[in-house]
Enzyme design. Structure first.
Site, PDB file in Angstrom:
ATOM      1  N   SER A   7      -4.524 -31.683 -30.883  1.00  0.00           N
ATOM      2  CA  SER A   7      -5.442 -30.592 -30.551  1.00  0.00           C
ATOM      3  C   SER A   7      -5.292 -29.452 -31.553  1.00  0.00           C
ATOM      4  O   SER A   7      -4.450 -29.501 -32.442  1.00  0.00           O
ATOM      5  CB  SER A   7      -5.162 -30.090 -29.138  1.00  0.00           C
ATOM      6  OG  SER A   7      -3.912 -29.433 -29.112  1.00  0.00           O
ATOM      7  N   LYS A   8      -6.097 -28.460 -31.367  1.00  0.00           N
ATOM      8  CA  LYS A   8      -6.160 -27.330 -32.305  1.00  0.00           C
ATOM      9  C   LYS A   8      -4.797 -26.802 -32.734  1.00  0.00           C
ATOM     10  O   LYS A   8      -4.568 -26.502 -33.897  1.00  0.00           O
ATOM     11  CB  LYS A   8      -6.926 -26.158 -31.681  1.00  0.00           C
ATOM     12  CG  LYS A   8      -8.145 -26.561 -30.903  1.00  0.00           C
ATOM     13  CD  LYS A   8      -9.414 -26.538 -31.718  1.00  0.00           C
ATOM     14  CE  LYS A   8     -10.600 -26.986 -30.869  1.00  0.00           C
ATOM     15  NZ  LYS A   8     -10.475 -28.415 -30.445  1.00  0.00           N
ATOM     16  N   ARG A   9      -3.896 -26.701 -31.759  1.00  0.00           N
ATOM     17  CA  ARG A   9      -2.609 -26.083 -32.102  1.00  0.00           C
ATOM     18  C   ARG A   9      -1.782 -26.923 -33.071  1.00  0.00           C
ATOM     19  O   ARG A   9      -0.730 -26.502 -33.525  1.00  0.00           O
ATOM     20  CB  ARG A   9      -1.821 -25.750 -30.840  1.00  0.00           C
ATOM     21  CG  ARG A   9      -1.336 -26.952 -30.095  1.00  0.00           C
ATOM     22  CD  ARG A   9      -1.031 -26.673 -28.639  1.00  0.00           C
ATOM     23  NE  ARG A   9      -0.957 -27.934 -27.926  1.00  0.00           N
ATOM     24  CZ  ARG A   9       0.063 -28.764 -28.045  1.00  0.00           C
ATOM     25  NH1 ARG A   9       1.081 -28.454 -28.807  1.00  0.00           N
ATOM     26  NH2 ARG A   9       0.057 -29.905 -27.388  1.00  0.00           N
ATOM     27  N   HIS A  10      -2.248 -28.150 -33.366  1.00  0.00           N
ATOM     28  CA  HIS A  10      -1.529 -28.965 -34.330  1.00  0.00           C
ATOM     29  C   HIS A  10      -1.984 -28.698 -35.767  1.00  0.00           C
ATOM     30  O   HIS A  10      -1.578 -29.390 -36.686  1.00  0.00           O
ATOM     31  CB  HIS A  10      -1.735 -30.455 -34.023  1.00  0.00           C
ATOM     32  CG  HIS A  10      -1.023 -30.908 -32.792  1.00  0.00           C
ATOM     33  ND1 HIS A  10      -1.658 -31.140 -31.601  1.00  0.00           N
ATOM     34  CD2 HIS A  10       0.282 -31.153 -32.556  1.00  0.00           C
ATOM     35  CE1 HIS A  10      -0.770 -31.518 -30.699  1.00  0.00           C
ATOM     36  NE2 HIS A  10       0.408 -31.532 -31.248  1.00  0.00           N
TER      37      HIS A  10
END
Length: 484
Positions: free
Chosen positions: A256-259
């Site tokens: 997800s985005k936080r990766h």
RNA sequence: GUCCCUAUCGUCUAGAGGCCUAGGACACAUCCCUUUCACGGAUGAGACACGGGUUCGACUCCCGUUGGGGACGCCA
């Protein structure tokens, strides 16, 4: 006679195309091409809050960048439906869903739910796993429900799940999967706003569009049960399903985005090649029968088959992706590589000679140092005189006591040039003369020369580098280095 | 919590009961090539989660445990 293969990719237009979505699209595309079937692009835009026209353009742009062209669906230019089973945007199919919803209502397979959000919230809080109607006799008849709606009340429509039964699907990647009906509650098929919900639209569309195989991410496994019940209630034939493993981040959680970078668009902006992205994501959950790692689009199509799809999750490894991108980059004919690199250089206003021979020489030396197109920018930048500058790592070289002697001798050699560019051999000769004149050898000889050319202590082979720069420019660089 | 899925080097994976002393790729280490940095080449280190079965024989089949993931929305 088996019906012709028809597969679809059905994104919801909420942002750029995610790499997971890209892989799903790729597998579907490959499967269709492999079987002479049709690849369909359907847009699932029933969530009016989040779906935007802009996102639709973005998703389509990403798919086109990847070269995953569809045979039916939304036309990339006009965004109008193109094909015999349209329209292909769910927001344009509302009356179809309405019709089937009415049918389920009339047959008692679905019911109106007049409870408010607050009431439902309370039921959930009370610990009831599923939001079922507590007393079956409190379910209004379809007729009564419609009257109340007509009178201004609001109600969602829920599909009635009998419960108790086990559904078994023969999953194309997982084999037999048993899904107990009790794993889902009476789910909403029509919102109180009148807008139908994903699971309902999806089932109807897949049936009406004669989709034969559905390859999608594993997170849809529980939806498969809901959709299968809808298929059966409506008398449709169910397609074959194949649930793909999830793409995970470094921490093994769903990517997800936080990766960091997770959308195709981000990788494009980072300088990755579409064929490398296709190659890399294809390998996350699938393997080449020949054990190949580097696969051109043609090889991918030739070797793809669903029996090599892997059911377990895969971590997206940026390092390996980078390596694969570099491999694709280096395999590109110089003309093609230059075509792709040019926009990056233009964007930075890096101006370079354009003749084929020069480009050929330049790429030959720089491509081994390039992993992404973005890397090319910093490699070529110092070749444009207006960007020449002495880097931090070069300062030390300038302080060597022999460096000035080297500069003087080097200037003499450059001044003696009778052509615009020195050849590699001429440079080797000139370098020898500098060595004799300055009485310096080894790194104390070539490092100052390199600094006098690109302002850096390390970099490409001088024999390759010098022939890329004109006499005039070489002198100008020398002036700057000596005047530092 | 409930249900579902899943389990081979750090990571991606090969392996369909004997071919496995478990193969490849990325990353890592060493060496070679190279008057720098890369590219390239060679070598090395590195894994079958655990416990029960089944079998003459399990990485491979079955069951369980544990770990990981996913789903439990009037999102898709």
């Amino acid at each position: 006679m088996a019906s012709p293969v028809r597969v679809r990719f059905a994104p919801s237009p909420t942002g750029y195309l995610h790499v997971g979505g890209a892989r799903t699209a790729l597998y579907n595309y490959l499967f269709a091409k492999k079987h002479g079937g049709h690849f369909i692009l359907r847009i699932e835009d029933t969530d009016q809050e989040r779906s935007t026209e802009e996102s639709l353009h973005m998703q389509i742009g990403d798919l086109q960048w990847l070269g995953l062209n569809w045979d039916e669906g939304v036309d990339p230019q006009t965004l109008k439906s193109k094909g015999d089973y349209g329209p292909y945007r769910q927001s344009e199919r509302l009356d179809i869903y309405k019709k089937y919803c009415d049918q389920l209502l009339d047959e008692g397979r679905a019911y109106f739910d007049f409870r408010t959000d607050e009431e439902l919230e309370a039921i959930k809080k009370a610990g009831d796993k599923f939001v079922r109607i507590p007393r079956p006799d409190s379910i209004p008849t379809a007729e009564d429900g419609r009257k109340r709606i007509a009178a201004g009340e609001r109600a969602a429509v829920r599909f009635k799940v009998d419960g108790g039964k086990d559904h078994v699907i023969e999953d194309l990647v997982r084999g037999e999967v048993r899904l107990p009906e009790d794993m889902v509650g009476d789910f909403v098929i029509l919102r109180s706003s009148g807008m139908p919900v994903y699971n309902f639209c999806c089932a109807i569309d897949d049936a009406l569009m004669k989709i034969t195989h559905v390859f999608r991410a594993e997170e849809h496994l529980s939806n498969t049960l809901r959709q299968k019940m809808i298929y059966e209630a409506l008398g449709f034939e169910t397609p074959r399903f194949g649930h793909l493993s999830l793409i995970l981040g470094k921490d093994k959680q769903k990517l997800s985005k936080r990766h960091g970078a997770t959308s195709c668009h981000q990788y494009k902006e980072l300088g990755y090649l579409p064929e490398a992205l296709n190659n890399f994501i294809a390998l996350l959950g699938w393997s080449s029968p020949k054990g190949d790692e580097y696969l051109t689009p043609e090889a991918l199509l030739e070797q793809f088959s669903i029996d090599r799809l892997n059911p377990s999750g895969a971590v997206f490894d940026d390092e390996k992706f980078k390596w694969l991108n570099a491999t694709h980059l280096r395999a590109l004919p110089h003309q093609e590589l230059w075509k792709r690199l040019k926009p990056w250089l233009d964007r930075e206003n890096i101006v370079l000679p354009e003749d084929e021979a020069w480009v050929d020489r330049a790429l030959e030396i720089f491509k081994t140092k390039m992993e992404t197109l973005a890397d090319g920018v910093e490699l070529f930048r110092p070749i444009d005189m207006k960007f020449f500058k002495i880097e931090e790592d070069a300062k030390e070289v300038l302080d060597w006591e022999d460096s000035n002697k080297v500069f003087t001798a080097w200037r003499e050699q450059v001044q003696g040039m009778t052509t615009d560019y020195m050849t590699g051999d001429e440079f080797a000769e000139a370098q020898n003369k500098v060595k004799d004149a300055a009485g310096v050898k080894g790194k104390h000889l070539f490092m100052p020369i390199r600094v006098a050319i690109i302002g850096k202590a390390h970099g490409a082979d001088l024999k390759m580098l010098v022939p890329l720069i004109t006499k005039e420019s070489l002198l100008e660089r020398l002036d700057k280095v000596e005047a530092r």
